[in-house]
Design a protein around this motif. Structure first.
Motif, PDB file in Angstrom:
ATOM      1  N   UNK A  20       0.845  -1.166   0.115  1.00 53.90           N
ATOM      2  CA  UNK A  20      -0.049   0.147   0.139  1.00 53.90           C
ATOM      3  C   UNK A  20       0.798   1.089   0.069  1.00 53.90           C
ATOM      4  N   UNK A  21       1.764   1.261   0.867  1.00 53.38           N
ATOM      5  CA  UNK A  21       2.619   2.667   1.013  1.00 53.38           C
ATOM      6  C   UNK A  21       3.674   2.581  -0.235  1.00 53.38           C
ATOM      7  N   UNK A  22       4.138   1.512  -0.826  1.00 49.52           N
ATOM      8  CA  UNK A  22       4.906   1.468  -1.951  1.00 49.52           C
ATOM      9  C   UNK A  22       4.012   1.951  -3.251  1.00 49.52           C
ATOM     10  N   UNK A  23       2.912   1.508  -3.280  1.00 51.47           N
ATOM     11  CA  UNK A  23       1.995   2.035  -4.473  1.00 51.47           C
ATOM     12  C   UNK A  23       1.890   3.342  -4.431  1.00 51.47           C
ATOM     13  N   UNK A  24       1.545   4.071  -3.207  1.00 50.45           N
ATOM     14  CA  UNK A  24       1.082   5.599  -3.269  1.00 50.45           C
ATOM     15  C   UNK A  24       2.436   6.290  -3.457  1.00 50.45           C
ATOM     16  N   UNK A  25       3.689   5.734  -3.118  1.00 47.73           N
ATOM     17  CA  UNK A  25       4.918   6.330  -3.273  1.00 47.73           C
ATOM     18  C   UNK A  25       5.200   6.414  -4.708  1.00 47.73           C
ATOM     19  N   UNK A  26       4.929   5.084  -5.384  1.00 49.84           N
ATOM     20  CA  UNK A  26       5.360   5.108  -6.875  1.00 49.84           C
ATOM     21  C   UNK A  26       4.431   5.935  -7.731  1.00 49.84           C
ATOM     22  N   UNK A  27       2.965   5.899  -7.317  1.00 46.83           N
ATOM     23  CA  UNK A  27       2.161   6.524  -7.993  1.00 46.83           C
ATOM     24  C   UNK A  27       2.252   7.959  -8.008  1.00 46.83           C
ATOM     25  N   UNK A  28       2.498   8.540  -6.895  1.00 44.53           N
ATOM     26  CA  UNK A  28       2.683   9.957  -6.669  1.00 44.53           C
ATOM     27  C   UNK A  28       3.948  10.387  -7.310  1.00 44.53           C
ATOM     28  N   UNK A  29       5.185   9.558  -7.051  1.00 44.33           N
ATOM     29  CA  UNK A  29       6.338  10.035  -7.593  1.00 44.33           C
ATOM     30  C   UNK A  29       6.426  10.029  -9.085  1.00 44.33           C
ATOM     31  N   UNK A  30       5.808   9.146  -9.704  1.00 45.99           N
ATOM     32  CA  UNK A  30       5.837   9.048 -11.158  1.00 45.99           C
ATOM     33  C   UNK A  30       4.852  10.156 -11.749  1.00 45.99           C
ATOM     34  N   UNK A  31       3.790  10.368 -11.179  1.00 43.53           N
ATOM     35  CA  UNK A  31       2.773  11.241 -11.653  1.00 43.53           C
ATOM     36  C   UNK A  31       3.223  12.828 -11.729  1.00 43.53           C
ATOM     37  N   UNK A  32       3.836  13.170 -10.477  1.00 37.10           N
ATOM     38  CA  UNK A  32       4.306  14.370 -10.079  1.00 37.10           C
ATOM     39  C   UNK A  32       5.454  14.901 -10.830  1.00 37.10           C
ATOM     40  N   UNK A  33       6.409  13.935 -11.007  1.00 39.46           N
ATOM     41  CA  UNK A  33       7.605  14.201 -11.595  1.00 39.46           C
ATOM     42  C   UNK A  33       7.488  14.390 -13.211  1.00 39.46           C
ATOM     43  N   UNK A  34       6.814  13.542 -13.684  1.00 42.08           N
ATOM     44  CA  UNK A  34       6.411  13.670 -15.037  1.00 42.08           C
ATOM     45  C   UNK A  34       5.560  14.900 -15.325  1.00 42.08           C
ATOM     46  N   UNK A  35       4.876  15.578 -14.269  1.00 39.43           N
ATOM     47  CA  UNK A  35       4.125  16.684 -14.720  1.00 39.43           C
ATOM     48  C   UNK A  35       5.200  17.851 -14.425  1.00 39.43           C
ATOM     49  N   UNK A  36       5.931  17.956 -13.448  1.00 44.36           N
ATOM     50  CA  UNK A  36       6.584  19.079 -12.865  1.00 44.36           C
ATOM     51  C   UNK A  36       8.184  19.197 -12.931  1.00 44.36           C
ATOM     52  N   UNK A  37       8.725  17.830 -13.418  1.00 46.92           N
ATOM     53  CA  UNK A  37      10.401  17.957 -13.276  1.00 46.92           C
ATOM     54  C   UNK A  37      10.753  19.223 -13.967  1.00 46.92           C
ATOM     55  N   UNK A  38      10.132  19.313 -15.285  1.00 50.77           N
ATOM     56  CA  UNK A  38      10.856  20.460 -15.918  1.00 50.77           C
ATOM     57  C   UNK A  38      10.800  21.844 -15.218  1.00 50.77           C
ATOM     58  N   UNK A  39       9.503  22.092 -14.547  1.00 52.85           N
ATOM     59  CA  UNK A  39       9.423  23.171 -13.667  1.00 52.85           C
ATOM     60  C   UNK A  39      10.392  23.168 -12.569  1.00 52.85           C
ATOM     61  N   UNK A  40      10.790  22.438 -11.752  1.00 54.30           N
ATOM     62  CA  UNK A  40      11.601  22.085 -10.671  1.00 54.30           C
ATOM     63  C   UNK A  40      13.154  22.287 -11.301  1.00 54.30           C
ATOM     64  N   UNK A  41      13.363  21.705 -12.439  1.00 59.62           N
ATOM     65  CA  UNK A  41      14.723  21.918 -12.925  1.00 59.62           C
ATOM     66  C   UNK A  41      14.987  23.391 -13.164  1.00 59.62           C
ATOM     67  N   UNK A  42      13.880  23.958 -13.756  1.00 63.68           N
ATOM     68  CA  UNK A  42      14.348  25.325 -14.084  1.00 63.68           C
ATOM     69  C   UNK A  42      14.316  26.341 -12.985  1.00 63.68           C
ATOM     70  N   UNK A  43      13.443  25.804 -11.691  1.00 62.51           N
ATOM     71  CA  UNK A  43      13.737  26.557 -10.538  1.00 62.51           C
ATOM     72  C   UNK A  43      14.971  26.250  -9.855  1.00 62.51           C
TER      73      UNK A  43
END
Length: 307
Positions: free
Chosen positions: A244-267
Motif C-alpha cells: 500500500x505504501x509503496x504503491x502510493x509512493x510510486x504513483x505519486x512520484x511517477x505522476x508528479x515528476x512527469x508533470x513538474x520535473x521541467x519546472x523544478x529543474x528550471x527553479x
C-alpha cells in the motif's frame, strides 16, 4: 506550476497508486507466501478489464457487470492455478519466469482472438459521470475519485482480513516461513490456491475500475506489471502494508515528476531548453532510482513481512 494543476496531478497520482496497490497486493502475496514469480499477473489485470467490457455490454449495468467480472476473474485464477501454476511451484525461478512469460504471450493472443485487436470502451456508470468541485475552481471527474475510494476501501478490507482473521494469520505466517506452516499441519497447497485466486481477483478488480478511463486492449497490463514489481520491492515482499505504501509512493512520484520535473529543474537554475531535455528523462527514471535507494538502505523493503 499552479496549485490547481498540483491538486489535480496529486489526485491522479493517488489514482495510479491505488490501481498499483490492487495489482501489487495479490502479486506480493503470491511472491511472498508461495515464493513464486508470476509474470502473468498483469495479464489478469487485462483480463478483468475485458471481462468488465463484455459483461457490462451484455447486461447494460456496470454493477452487475462488475460482479460477474470479479466472479469470472476469481474462477479463472483458480483454474490457472490448478492447471498451470501448481506444477511450477517446485521449479526454480528461471523456469517460473519462462513459463509465466509464455502465459503472457498465449493470453494476449487469446484475447485478440476472442475480443479482437481493436480497443474496447467501457462506459462510466451514470451515477458517477461528470465532475465535482474539489477546490476553488478545480473540477475533478467523479469516477476517478471513485477509483481512489474503492482502492482505499479494499486496502482497509485487506488490512482487516490479514491482521484480524485466521486466514490472514496463516497468510502472514506463510509469508514468513511457508515450510513451518506446512509442518504444523496446514494444507499449504490449499492456502496457495486461495492466495493465488484472491490475487487474480484483485488484479481483475483493478482492470474493471480502470476500464472506463483507459482503452481496453491487448497488453494493457504489461507496463503496470513492471511498476507493480517496483512497488513490492520498495514496500517489502509479502507485506500488504508495504504494497500500500509503496504503491502510493510510486504513483505519486511517477505522476508528479512527469508533470513538474521541467519546472523544478528550471527553479533549480537550468535553462528552459536543458530542463525540457533532462526533465522527462529524470521523471521516467525516478521510481527506479527510488527503488535502488531503498534496496541500498533497506534491502528487505520499507515494511518487510513479519510472521
Amino acid at each position: 506550476m499552479s496549485s490547481t494543476l498540483l491538486i489535480i496531478q496529486t489526485l491522479n497520482g493517488l489514482q495510479l497508486g491505488v490501481l498499483l496497490f490492487l495489482i501489487a497486493a495479490g502479486l506480493t502475496l503470491v511472491f511472498g507466501v508461495m515464493d513464486f514469480i508470476n509474470l502473468a499477473h498483469g495479464v489478469q489485470y487485462m483480463l478483468g478489464a475485458y471481462l468488465a467490457a463484455m459483461f457490462v455490454a451484455w447486461t447494460g449495468s456496470f454493477v452487475i457487470g462488475l460482479i460477474l467480472a470479479l466472479i469470472s476473474a476469481l474462477a479463472f485464477g483458480l483454474l490457472l492455478e490448478i492447471v498451470v501454476m501448481r506444477h511450477l511451484y517446485d521449479r526454480d525461478h528461471l523456469e517460473q519466469v519462462l513459463a509465466t512469460f509464455g502465459l503472457i504471450l498465449f493470453l494476449n493472443e487469446a484475447v485478440k482472438i476472442i475480443w479482437g485487436a481493436a480497443p474496447l470502451q467501457v462506459p462510466v456508470p451514470d451515477m458517477l459521470t461528470g465532475s465535482i468541485v474539489i477546490a476553488n475552481g478545480v473540477l475533478y471527474p467523479v469516477w476517478r475519485l471513485a477509483i481512489i475510494g474503492a482502492g482505499l476501501g479494499v486496502a482497509l478490507g485487506l488490512y482487516l482480513v490479514v491482521a484480524k482473521t485466521r486466514v490472514g494469520m496463516l497468510i502472514r505466517a506463510g509469508a514468513s516461513n511457508a515450510q513451518m506452516v506446512s509442518a504444523l499441519g496446514v494444507d499449504i497447497r490449499r492456502l496457495f490456491m486461495i492466495v493465488f485466486g484472491f490475487g487474480a481477483m484483485l488484479a481483475g478488480f483493478a482492470g474493471c475500475m480502470a476500464a472506463p478511463v483507459l482503452s481496453v486492449e491487448p497488453g494493457m497490463g504489461d507496463n503496470l506489471l513492471i511498476l507493480a514489481f517496483v512497488v513490492i520491492v520498495i514496500g517489502g515482499i509479502g507485506s500488504i502494508r508495504g504494497a500500500f505504501v509503496g504503491a502510493l509512493i510510486v504513483g505519486l512520484t511517477d505522476t508528479l515528476l512527469r508533470s513538474f520535473s521541467v519546472d523544478l529543474l528550471r527553479l533549480g537554475g537550468l535553462s528552459a531548453g536543458d530542463a525540457r531535455t533532462i526533465g522527462p528523462a529524470i521523471a521516467s527514471m525516478s521510481i527506479y532510482i527510488l527503488m535502488a535507494a531503498v534496496l541500498f538502505f533497506r534491502p528487505t523493503g520499507l515494511f518487510p513481512a513479519k510472521g
